[in-house]
Design a protein around this motif. Structure first.
Motif, PDB file in Angstrom:
ATOM      1  N   VAL A 105       0.856  -1.181   0.000  1.00 42.46           N
ATOM      2  CA  VAL A 105       0.000   0.000   0.000  1.00 42.46           C
ATOM      3  C   VAL A 105       0.893   1.232   0.000  1.00 42.46           C
ATOM      4  O   VAL A 105       1.788   1.366   0.845  1.00 42.46           O
ATOM      5  CB  VAL A 105      -0.939   0.024   1.224  1.00 42.46           C
ATOM      6  CG1 VAL A 105      -1.863   1.226   1.163  1.00 42.46           C
ATOM      7  CG2 VAL A 105      -1.744  -1.269   1.304  1.00 42.46           C
ATOM      8  N   ARG A 106       0.650   2.119  -0.949  1.00 38.13           N
ATOM      9  CA  ARG A 106       1.412   3.366  -1.036  1.00 38.13           C
ATOM     10  C   ARG A 106       0.534   4.533  -0.602  1.00 38.13           C
ATOM     11  O   ARG A 106      -0.645   4.613  -0.971  1.00 38.13           O
ATOM     12  CB  ARG A 106       1.922   3.599  -2.460  1.00 38.13           C
ATOM     13  CG  ARG A 106       2.768   4.857  -2.594  1.00 38.13           C
ATOM     14  CD  ARG A 106       3.405   4.980  -3.958  1.00 38.13           C
ATOM     15  NE  ARG A 106       4.181   6.202  -4.073  1.00 38.13           N
ATOM     16  CZ  ARG A 106       5.422   6.361  -3.659  1.00 38.13           C
ATOM     17  NH1 ARG A 106       6.047   5.336  -3.097  1.00 38.13           N
ATOM     18  NH2 ARG A 106       6.055   7.503  -3.793  1.00 38.13           N
ATOM     19  N   PHE A 107       1.123   5.437   0.179  1.00 35.46           N
ATOM     20  CA  PHE A 107       0.396   6.594   0.689  1.00 35.46           C
ATOM     21  C   PHE A 107       0.945   7.875   0.056  1.00 35.46           C
ATOM     22  O   PHE A 107       1.922   7.857  -0.701  1.00 35.46           O
ATOM     23  CB  PHE A 107       0.513   6.660   2.213  1.00 35.46           C
ATOM     24  CG  PHE A 107      -0.086   5.477   2.912  1.00 35.46           C
ATOM     25  CD1 PHE A 107      -1.433   5.415   3.207  1.00 35.46           C
ATOM     26  CD2 PHE A 107       0.719   4.398   3.271  1.00 35.46           C
ATOM     27  CE1 PHE A 107      -1.975   4.320   3.853  1.00 35.46           C
ATOM     28  CE2 PHE A 107       0.185   3.292   3.917  1.00 35.46           C
ATOM     29  CZ  PHE A 107      -1.166   3.259   4.204  1.00 35.46           C
ATOM     30  N   GLU A 108       0.302   8.981   0.408  1.00 29.83           N
ATOM     31  CA  GLU A 108       0.698  10.281  -0.134  1.00 29.83           C
ATOM     32  C   GLU A 108       1.645  11.027   0.791  1.00 29.83           C
ATOM     33  O   GLU A 108       1.931  12.200   0.555  1.00 29.83           O
ATOM     34  CB  GLU A 108      -0.558  11.140  -0.384  1.00 29.83           C
ATOM     35  CG  GLU A 108      -1.550  10.515  -1.346  1.00 29.83           C
ATOM     36  CD  GLU A 108      -0.940  10.284  -2.722  1.00 29.83           C
ATOM     37  OE1 GLU A 108      -0.100  11.103  -3.137  1.00 29.83           O
ATOM     38  OE2 GLU A 108      -1.301   9.279  -3.358  1.00 29.83           O
ATOM     39  N   ALA A 109       2.119  10.357   1.817  1.00 26.40           N
ATOM     40  CA  ALA A 109       3.035  10.984   2.787  1.00 26.40           C
ATOM     41  C   ALA A 109       3.803   9.873   3.491  1.00 26.40           C
ATOM     42  O   ALA A 109       3.384   8.716   3.483  1.00 26.40           O
ATOM     43  CB  ALA A 109       2.256  11.835   3.793  1.00 26.40           C
ATOM     44  N   PRO A 110       4.932  10.211   4.102  1.00 27.25           N
ATOM     45  CA  PRO A 110       5.652   9.195   4.897  1.00 27.25           C
ATOM     46  C   PRO A 110       4.805   8.682   6.053  1.00 27.25           C
ATOM     47  O   PRO A 110       3.936   9.390   6.569  1.00 27.25           O
ATOM     48  CB  PRO A 110       6.883   9.958   5.397  1.00 27.25           C
ATOM     49  CG  PRO A 110       7.054  11.090   4.450  1.00 27.25           C
ATOM     50  CD  PRO A 110       5.681  11.474   4.005  1.00 27.25           C
ATOM     51  N   LEU A 116      -1.381  -3.568  12.855  1.00 27.61           N
ATOM     52  CA  LEU A 116      -2.398  -4.502  12.398  1.00 27.61           C
ATOM     53  C   LEU A 116      -3.532  -4.616  13.414  1.00 27.61           C
ATOM     54  O   LEU A 116      -3.337  -4.426  14.620  1.00 27.61           O
ATOM     55  CB  LEU A 116      -1.793  -5.886  12.174  1.00 27.61           C
ATOM     56  CG  LEU A 116      -0.956  -6.097  10.912  1.00 27.61           C
ATOM     57  CD1 LEU A 116      -0.330  -7.487  10.941  1.00 27.61           C
ATOM     58  CD2 LEU A 116      -1.798  -5.920   9.663  1.00 27.61           C
ATOM     59  N   HIS A 117      -4.712  -4.958  12.892  1.00 31.20           N
ATOM     60  CA  HIS A 117      -5.863  -5.253  13.742  1.00 31.20           C
ATOM     61  C   HIS A 117      -5.558  -6.515  14.560  1.00 31.20           C
ATOM     62  O   HIS A 117      -4.916  -7.441  14.066  1.00 31.20           O
ATOM     63  CB  HIS A 117      -7.100  -5.467  12.872  1.00 31.20           C
ATOM     64  CG  HIS A 117      -8.375  -5.545  13.641  1.00 31.20           C
ATOM     65  ND1 HIS A 117      -8.823  -6.734  14.207  1.00 31.20           N
ATOM     66  CD2 HIS A 117      -9.308  -4.610  13.949  1.00 31.20           C
ATOM     67  CE1 HIS A 117      -9.970  -6.516  14.815  1.00 31.20           C
ATOM     68  NE2 HIS A 117     -10.297  -5.242  14.687  1.00 31.20           N
ATOM     69  N   PRO A 118      -5.985  -6.592  15.820  1.00 30.46           N
ATOM     70  CA  PRO A 118      -5.636  -7.754  16.653  1.00 30.46           C
ATOM     71  C   PRO A 118      -6.128  -9.094  16.109  1.00 30.46           C
ATOM     72  O   PRO A 118      -5.497 -10.126  16.350  1.00 30.46           O
ATOM     73  CB  PRO A 118      -6.298  -7.431  18.001  1.00 30.46           C
ATOM     74  CG  PRO A 118      -6.493  -5.959  18.004  1.00 30.46           C
ATOM     75  CD  PRO A 118      -6.698  -5.562  16.591  1.00 30.46           C
ATOM     76  N   PHE A 119      -7.246  -9.105  15.367  1.00 24.67           N
ATOM     77  CA  PHE A 119      -7.814 -10.371  14.907  1.00 24.67           C
ATOM     78  C   PHE A 119      -8.000 -10.433  13.395  1.00 24.67           C
ATOM     79  O   PHE A 119      -8.439 -11.468  12.897  1.00 24.67           O
ATOM     80  CB  PHE A 119      -9.176 -10.610  15.590  1.00 24.67           C
ATOM     81  CG  PHE A 119      -9.083 -10.714  17.079  1.00 24.67           C
ATOM     82  CD1 PHE A 119      -8.708 -11.896  17.683  1.00 24.67           C
ATOM     83  CD2 PHE A 119      -9.362  -9.614  17.882  1.00 24.67           C
ATOM     84  CE1 PHE A 119      -8.622 -11.996  19.065  1.00 24.67           C
ATOM     85  CE2 PHE A 119      -9.282  -9.702  19.260  1.00 24.67           C
ATOM     86  CZ  PHE A 119      -8.904 -10.898  19.856  1.00 24.67           C
ATOM     87  N   LEU A 122      -5.816  -8.388   7.638  1.00 18.44           N
ATOM     88  CA  LEU A 122      -6.055  -7.631   6.407  1.00 18.44           C
ATOM     89  C   LEU A 122      -6.609  -6.238   6.693  1.00 18.44           C
ATOM     90  O   LEU A 122      -7.105  -5.572   5.785  1.00 18.44           O
ATOM     91  CB  LEU A 122      -7.015  -8.398   5.490  1.00 18.44           C
ATOM     92  CG  LEU A 122      -6.520  -9.769   5.006  1.00 18.44           C
ATOM     93  CD1 LEU A 122      -7.587 -10.451   4.184  1.00 18.44           C
ATOM     94  CD2 LEU A 122      -5.229  -9.622   4.207  1.00 18.44           C
ATOM     95  N   LEU A 123      -6.511  -5.802   7.933  1.00 18.44           N
ATOM     96  CA  LEU A 123      -6.980  -4.465   8.325  1.00 18.44           C
ATOM     97  C   LEU A 123      -5.924  -3.832   9.212  1.00 18.44           C
ATOM     98  O   LEU A 123      -5.471  -4.444  10.188  1.00 18.44           O
ATOM     99  CB  LEU A 123      -8.320  -4.575   9.074  1.00 18.44           C
ATOM    100  CG  LEU A 123      -9.011  -3.267   9.462  1.00 18.44           C
ATOM    101  CD1 LEU A 123      -9.473  -2.516   8.225  1.00 18.44           C
ATOM    102  CD2 LEU A 123     -10.198  -3.544  10.388  1.00 18.44           C
ATOM    103  N   VAL A 136      -7.010   1.173   6.741  1.00 19.92           N
ATOM    104  CA  VAL A 136      -6.807   0.544   5.434  1.00 19.92           C
ATOM    105  C   VAL A 136      -7.303  -0.893   5.489  1.00 19.92           C
ATOM    106  O   VAL A 136      -6.917  -1.662   6.371  1.00 19.92           O
ATOM    107  CB  VAL A 136      -5.320   0.578   5.023  1.00 19.92           C
ATOM    108  CG1 VAL A 136      -5.152   0.040   3.608  1.00 19.92           C
ATOM    109  CG2 VAL A 136      -4.768   1.989   5.126  1.00 19.92           C
ATOM    110  N   ASP A 137      -8.146  -1.242   4.524  1.00 17.70           N
ATOM    111  CA  ASP A 137      -8.641  -2.600   4.361  1.00 17.70           C
ATOM    112  C   ASP A 137      -8.021  -3.180   3.094  1.00 17.70           C
ATOM    113  O   ASP A 137      -8.246  -2.677   1.996  1.00 17.70           O
ATOM    114  CB  ASP A 137     -10.174  -2.596   4.249  1.00 17.70           C
ATOM    115  CG  ASP A 137     -10.761  -4.005   4.212  1.00 17.70           C
ATOM    116  OD1 ASP A 137      -9.971  -4.969   4.242  1.00 17.70           O
ATOM    117  OD2 ASP A 137     -11.998  -4.134   4.142  1.00 17.70           O
ATOM    118  N   VAL A 138      -7.207  -4.232   3.257  1.00 19.19           N
ATOM    119  CA  VAL A 138      -6.503  -4.828   2.122  1.00 19.19           C
ATOM    120  C   VAL A 138      -7.027  -6.232   1.833  1.00 19.19           C
ATOM    121  O   VAL A 138      -6.306  -7.079   1.314  1.00 19.19           O
ATOM    122  CB  VAL A 138      -4.979  -4.872   2.387  1.00 19.19           C
ATOM    123  CG1 VAL A 138      -4.396  -3.484   2.448  1.00 19.19           C
ATOM    124  CG2 VAL A 138      -4.672  -5.634   3.684  1.00 19.19           C
TER     125      VAL A 138
END
Length: 480
Positions: A105-110, A116-119, A122-123, A136-138
């Motif tokens: 995942v690329r963002f617009e800033a550093p 990560l979500h505990p469970f 992918l979130l 972010v949901d991947v």
């Protein structure tokens, strides 16, 4: 080490006391244990992630996908997935089963920090430099980014009239807030965010709305960490004060707890009143009973106990400033990375072995005693049978790759636990030679060819001397 040989009173010690080990594989900038404490992930200044096996202190795997310094590391609960964020504006989710990239995942800033979500691996939530944090949901190939608010929640009473001028001024002040750190709660239903104005915001994960805000300090909140129980919050801020905050059980929201009744109670404030030291990084102990921190321009690690808020130990480190510090999830072990050298230092307990625990009739002596054994004292099987067994074992091929966990480890781990596969062809890191220190905590890449002039010059001199010597010798032979 065999646990039966260790004094149980030494095992009862809750915090380490001695610098025992040193790991070096490139210039490390951040560290993170997995949830079981079997592996330690190290992010390097060149963007490489190195995973160490704690039992052997060896390299289990290397992950190469970033091009700049690693900012944060986050493990999934089962230890199979690892989320890395870097100064190259990217976050990568790794599958440690084969070292592949699940999502990039690329963002617009550093990225300041990503967790990560505990469970749900992918979130994840990410804090960006001078930009709004995002959830972010991947789960699909195209990441879904949801912007989180940074402004604090202003609770208004019913029937209260607000002056438009005051509201406009307050909105202008809230617009200056930027989120520096975001973490999930224990169940992942809420996100705890720390802002540049010293506020803590509690955000619902499902709706991405702020339900509670509290002014914690006057400076910038640099880091937030949760204890293992999910109810104790640790914060490090720019006002040089470390705070422990008692949080309510947010899983009871809507059942026994209303958002308007949320209260955050500051338990302790840890600071150096005399020297006014700044703190580089802070963390909880495995049980949450201790708080440890590394200091700015100081090689020591401070350890406080929370029951009375007093300082119990100062771990003496190497002669360099330390950055990120982490506590092992189940052992009295602390690791930290040096800012100048990038080495990983380990503090633990040196326990003497009690060999008398091997057998009830085993005796320990203060000095050597001459002992004469009987001829057949240790003969268990006849010599012919032992010789035939050795001949049979010579035909078997040894298996040095397969890992066979012990029965205790198999009973302790769950059925879906994951172990990082053993990689036998991990190459040695050479990136540490390409990075040099230009100041306290400031690194840059070495100029290509730098440091080789002396070597090349000596080589050229030796070659010229050899050539001249050969020509002179040849000339003498011709004259003769």
């Amino acid at each position: 080490m065999n646990l039966s040989l260790i004094d149980p009173f030494i095992l009862a010690q809750d915090y380490p006391d001695t610098l025992t080990e040193k790991l070096s594989d490139g210039h490390a900038t951040c560290l993170r244990f997995n949830h079981t404490g079997d592996y330690l992930a190290s992010g390097r200044v060149d963007g490489t992630v190195v995973i160490f096996d704690i039992e052997t202190n060896g390299v289990a795997r290397k992950l190469q996908g970033h091009t700049r310094q690693i900012q944060s590391l986050s493990w999934s609960r089962d230890g199979r997935y690892l989320l890395t964020s870097s100064q190259d504006w990217k976050c990568i989710l790794w599958d440690l089963k084969d070292g592949s990239r699940v999502r990039t995942v690329r963002f617009e800033a550093p990225v300041y920090i990503a967790e990560l979500h505990p469970f749900n691996h992918l979130l994840f939530v990410a804090s960006l430099f001078e930009d709004q944090p995002v959830l972010v949901d991947v789960s699909s190939s195209k990441p879904i980014k949801r912007i989180l608010p940074s402004a604090p929640f202003r609770q208004q009473t019913e029937g209260e009239e607000v002056d438009p001028a005051v509201a406009a001024k307050q909105a202008a002040q809230d617009a200056k807030h930027s989120t520096c750190v975001t973490i999930f709660t224990a169940f992942g239903n809420h996100i705890i965010a720390g802002t540049s104005k010293g506020w803590i915001n509690i955000i619902e994960t499902e709706t991405c709305t702020t339900i509670h805000s509290m002014r914690l300090c006057n400076g910038v909140i640099i880091l937030l960490r949760l204890a293992g129980n999910g109810r104790d919050l640790l914060s490090n801020s720019s006002d040089r004060v470390i705070r422990t905050v008692i949080m309510p059980d947010l899983s009871q929201l809507g059942i026994d707890l209303e958002p308007s009744n949320i209260k955050l109670h500051v338990e302790h404030k840890f600071q150096d009143v005399v020297n006014r030291l700044s703190w580089n990084h802070v963390t909880f102990s495995s049980t949450g009973e201790f708080v440890t921190a590394t200091t700015f321009m100081n090689p020591d690690i401070y350890v406080w106990e929370r029951s009375h808020g007093s300082l119990v130990k100062i771990l003496e480190g190497p002669r360099e400033e330390l950055g990120v510090v982490e506590w092992h999830p189940s052992r009295p072990m602390v690791v930290a990375c040096g800012l100048e050298s990038g080495c990983i230092y380990i503090w633990s307990i040196i326990s003497p072995q009690k060999w008398s625990a091997l057998a009830p009739d085993f005796g320990e002596v203060e000095e050597n005693v001459e002992y004469v054994e009987r001829e057949d004292e240790f003969d268990v099987h006849p010599a012919e049978q032992v010789h035939q067994r050795r001949l049979d074992l010579e035909d078997e091929e040894p298996d040095a790759v397969t890992l066979h966990p012990s029965k205790a480890e198999a009973d302790a781990e769950s059925a879906n636990a994951f172990g990082v596969p053993v990689i036998l062809d991990v190459s040695d890191s050479e990136s540490g030679e390409d990075v040099v220190a230009v100041g306290p905590g400031t690194m840059r890449r070495r100029t290509p060819g730098a440091g080789r002039e002396g070597v090349n010059g000596d080589t050229e001199k030796d070659s010229r001397a050899t050539t001249n010597g050969t020509s002179r010798t040849t000339g003498r032979n011709r004259r003769r």
